[in-house]
Motif scaffolding. Structure first.
Motif, PDB file in Angstrom:
ATOM      1  N   TRP A 107       0.426  -1.033   0.144  1.00 40.47           N
ATOM      2  CA  TRP A 107       0.151  -0.258  -0.325  1.00 40.47           C
ATOM      3  C   TRP A 107       0.923   1.255  -0.278  1.00 40.47           C
ATOM      4  N   ASN A 111       0.041   4.046  -2.730  1.00 46.30           N
ATOM      5  CA  ASN A 111       0.511   5.236  -2.983  1.00 46.30           C
ATOM      6  C   ASN A 111       1.222   6.073  -2.314  1.00 46.30           C
ATOM      7  N   GLN A 112       2.319   6.674  -2.103  1.00 48.28           N
ATOM      8  CA  GLN A 112       3.498   7.507  -1.777  1.00 48.28           C
ATOM      9  C   GLN A 112       2.820   9.010  -1.980  1.00 48.28           C
ATOM     10  N   ALA A 114       0.126   9.717  -1.439  1.00 47.92           N
ATOM     11  CA  ALA A 114      -0.783  10.143   0.404  1.00 47.92           C
ATOM     12  C   ALA A 114       0.506  10.338   1.138  1.00 47.92           C
ATOM     13  N   GLU A 117       1.828  13.567   1.585  1.00 49.56           N
ATOM     14  CA  GLU A 117       0.551  14.103   1.617  1.00 49.56           C
ATOM     15  C   GLU A 117       0.435  14.627   3.140  1.00 49.56           C
ATOM     16  N   MET A 118       0.513  13.431   4.299  1.00 49.22           N
ATOM     17  CA  MET A 118       1.044  13.205   5.836  1.00 49.22           C
ATOM     18  C   MET A 118       1.816  13.585   6.540  1.00 49.22           C
ATOM     19  N   HIS A 121       1.844  17.395   5.620  1.00 42.68           N
ATOM     20  CA  HIS A 121       0.112  17.605   6.496  1.00 42.68           C
ATOM     21  C   HIS A 121       1.824  18.180   7.821  1.00 42.68           C
TER      22      HIS A 121
END
Length: 129
Positions: A107, A111-112, A114, A117-118, A121
């Protein structure tokens, strides 16, 4: 087991999710399992593992391997040769645990954006503190 009390989900100390979380609490546990899962013949020497896991110290690797062995996820084989040779391998139980870890790591690969983004943030929130 998790239980519903007054409409709220409770995770008691002996619940499966909490017991599983203990394995993730040791920073390197899943990475060591991941490395052994992908190692040829699922067997590796300590030095090989240390070189493949950038940032892990030999002390931390040995501690992690020891804990995984105590939990029955990794086996240790000592060869009576000079210089000493020790190999680690996943046990059948370790292979069972490594499979969902592999799904989680897959995953991450898929989903690099994502993960970026995390991280962005997280950094932005820390700067505002």
């Amino acid at each position: 087991m998790p239980a519903w009390i007054d409409g709220k989900l409770m995770f008691f100390a002996d619940s499966p999710p909490r017991r599983l979380l203990e394995l993730f609490a040791v920073k390197w546990s899943t990475m060591v399992l991941h490395a052994l899962y992908h190692w040829p013949h699922h067997r590796a020497r300590t030095g090989e593992l240390e070189r493949s896991l950038q940032g892990i110290s030999k002390k931390m690797l040995v501690q992690t391997l020891r804990e995984l062995e105590q939990r029955g996820l990794v086996s240790r084989q000592v060869y009576e040769v000079v210089p000493p040779k020790v190999e680690y391998a996943l046990t059948p139980l370790g292979k069972t645990f490594a499979e969902p870890v592999e799904q989680m790591y897959q995953w991450g690969l898929e989903n690099q954006a994502a993960l970026d983004e995390m991280e962005n943030h997280f950094r932005a929130m820390r700067q505002t503190e």
